[in-house]
Design a protein around this motif. Structure first.
Motif, PDB file in Angstrom:
ATOM      1  N   ARG A  85     -52.156  61.784 -32.744  1.00 20.61           N
ATOM      2  CA  ARG A  85     -52.228  62.474 -31.654  1.00 20.61           C
ATOM      3  C   ARG A  85     -54.169  62.071 -31.696  1.00 20.61           C
ATOM      4  O   ARG A  85     -54.336  61.273 -30.664  1.00 20.61           O
ATOM      5  CB  ARG A  85     -52.232  63.742 -31.181  1.00 20.61           C
ATOM      6  CG  ARG A  85     -53.415  63.566 -29.785  1.00 20.61           C
ATOM      7  CD  ARG A  85     -52.811  65.547 -29.416  1.00 20.61           C
ATOM      8  NE  ARG A  85     -53.227  65.371 -27.837  1.00 20.61           N
ATOM      9  CZ  ARG A  85     -52.745  66.685 -27.373  1.00 20.61           C
ATOM     10  NH1 ARG A  85     -52.250  68.192 -27.756  1.00 20.61           N
ATOM     11  NH2 ARG A  85     -53.746  66.658 -25.883  1.00 20.61           N
ATOM     12  N   GLU A  86     -55.042  61.657 -32.581  1.00 14.37           N
ATOM     13  CA  GLU A  86     -56.461  62.243 -32.952  1.00 14.37           C
ATOM     14  C   GLU A  86     -56.659  60.539 -33.115  1.00 14.37           C
ATOM     15  O   GLU A  86     -57.765  59.964 -32.552  1.00 14.37           O
ATOM     16  CB  GLU A  86     -57.085  62.779 -34.216  1.00 14.37           C
ATOM     17  CG  GLU A  86     -56.925  64.377 -33.786  1.00 14.37           C
ATOM     18  CD  GLU A  86     -55.725  64.322 -34.785  1.00 14.37           C
ATOM     19  OE1 GLU A  86     -55.576  66.119 -34.324  1.00 14.37           O
ATOM     20  OE2 GLU A  86     -54.732  64.212 -34.775  1.00 14.37           O
ATOM     21  N   SER A  87     -55.678  59.639 -33.676  1.00 12.24           N
ATOM     22  CA  SER A  87     -55.854  58.384 -34.089  1.00 12.24           C
ATOM     23  C   SER A  87     -54.580  57.066 -33.607  1.00 12.24           C
ATOM     24  O   SER A  87     -54.319  56.638 -34.025  1.00 12.24           O
ATOM     25  CB  SER A  87     -56.157  58.297 -35.677  1.00 12.24           C
ATOM     26  OG  SER A  87     -55.266  58.458 -36.524  1.00 12.24           O
ATOM     27  N   ALA A  88     -53.920  57.998 -32.818  1.00 15.06           N
ATOM     28  CA  ALA A  88     -52.927  57.010 -32.532  1.00 15.06           C
ATOM     29  C   ALA A  88     -53.482  55.465 -32.217  1.00 15.06           C
ATOM     30  O   ALA A  88     -54.478  55.170 -31.493  1.00 15.06           O
ATOM     31  CB  ALA A  88     -51.948  57.740 -31.617  1.00 15.06           C
ATOM     32  N   GLY A  89     -52.650  54.578 -32.873  1.00 16.98           N
ATOM     33  CA  GLY A  89     -52.462  52.984 -32.053  1.00 16.98           C
ATOM     34  C   GLY A  89     -53.240  52.367 -32.679  1.00 16.98           C
ATOM     35  O   GLY A  89     -53.646  51.320 -33.228  1.00 16.98           O
ATOM     36  N   GLN A  90     -54.307  52.734 -34.088  1.00 19.41           N
ATOM     37  CA  GLN A  90     -55.462  52.308 -35.392  1.00 19.41           C
ATOM     38  C   GLN A  90     -54.274  51.920 -36.103  1.00 19.41           C
ATOM     39  O   GLN A  90     -54.268  52.680 -36.008  1.00 19.41           O
ATOM     40  CB  GLN A  90     -56.244  53.198 -35.221  1.00 19.41           C
ATOM     41  CG  GLN A  90     -57.032  54.073 -34.159  1.00 19.41           C
ATOM     42  CD  GLN A  90     -58.032  55.042 -34.434  1.00 19.41           C
ATOM     43  OE1 GLN A  90     -58.340  55.160 -36.166  1.00 19.41           O
ATOM     44  NE2 GLN A  90     -58.558  55.686 -33.788  1.00 19.41           N
TER      45      GLN A  90
END
Length: 258
Positions: free
Chosen positions: A52-57
């Protein structure tokens, strides 16, 4: 390092490989072949975060070798390369020449005028067609009574000549020994070769060589057996897929680049 303008010329040698990628014959020089191209294709694999904290990275990226392919165009026909273009095999013709003597029992049934029938052999000469009788047989005249296609070994009667359609005639001729090759079409769908290139930089004269251990050839070239007017030559185009032999880390090597 200083960039250079590059243009390469080279002589191509190929040797056939079996299903286990072992050479089955020596290398042969295949004549003018250009261009001969290759392309190394890589595919990027991206590890994308789903936290959740870095989604898509993108967390990390790596390149995977997906294919090494290319193409080549042969501009001189050989029996073997024509066979490759037709997914077939070349077969050496070794039939001996001989003579068929005019004799009782050596007969043909005359075709109708305009219909051609085989004499029994190709590349014939000294053709004799006679009346089928033992008493003073008439020897018919080529060009007046009948015609012959000597290369194919076909004959037909001439309308208005002395030979009646459906009549029995005696015949004789001489036929030549076979030479060269014939191409069996569509009998070999997997064409695998080893390739060597003896080349040089056309601008600098620097020697450049290359070797490829196993290359699969495929061709969809349209072969014109009767060419268009003003056609100078027919090209044979192949797509190429480069294979790495067991125990090797690379499908080939290019040497001499400075």
């Amino acid at each position: 390092m200083q960039a250079k303008t590059r243009a390469f010329i080279g002589t191509l040698y190929m040797a056939p490989l079996d299903g286990d990628k072992n050479r089955t014959a020596g290398f042969m020089r295949v004549g003018n072949c250009y261009p001969f191209t290759m392309q190394v294709e890589t595919e990027q694999k991206v590890n994308t975060s789903r936290m959740r904290e870095s989604a898509g990275q993108n967390l990390d990226v790596r390149n995977i070798l997906s294919a090494i392919s290319g193409s080549l165009i042969l501009r001189q026909w050989l029996a073997k390369t024509l066979a490759w273009a037709l997914s077939g095999e070349e077969v050496e013709m070794t039939g001996e020449g001989g003579t068929v003597a005019v004799a009782s029992g050596t007969t043909l049934t005359a075709p109708a005028a305009g219909e051609w029938e085989p004499l029994g052999q190709a590349n014939v000469s000294a053709v004799v067609i006679q009346e089928d009788t033992d008493i003073d047989p008439v020897t018919y005249v080529e060009g007046t009574d009948y015609e012959v296609n000597a290369a194919l070994g076909l004959w037909t009667i001439i309308e208005g000549g002395a030979i009646a359609a459906e009549s029995s005639v005696r015949y004789g001729y001489t036929y030549a020994a076979e030479a060269g090759y014939k191409v069996e079409i569509g009998t070999k769908t997997m064409i695998r070769v080893a390739i060597l290139i003896d080349g040089e930089d056309e601008f600098t004269g620097e020697a450049i060589s290359a070797e490829f251990d196993s290359v699969v050839l495929a061709s969809g070239t349209e072969i014109n057996l009767i060419s268009e007017p003003d056609t100078e030559y027919e090209e044979m185009e192949f797509t190429t897929t480069f294979e790495t032999l067991p125990g090797n880390s690379s499908p080939g090597r290019i040497k001499g680049i400075v």
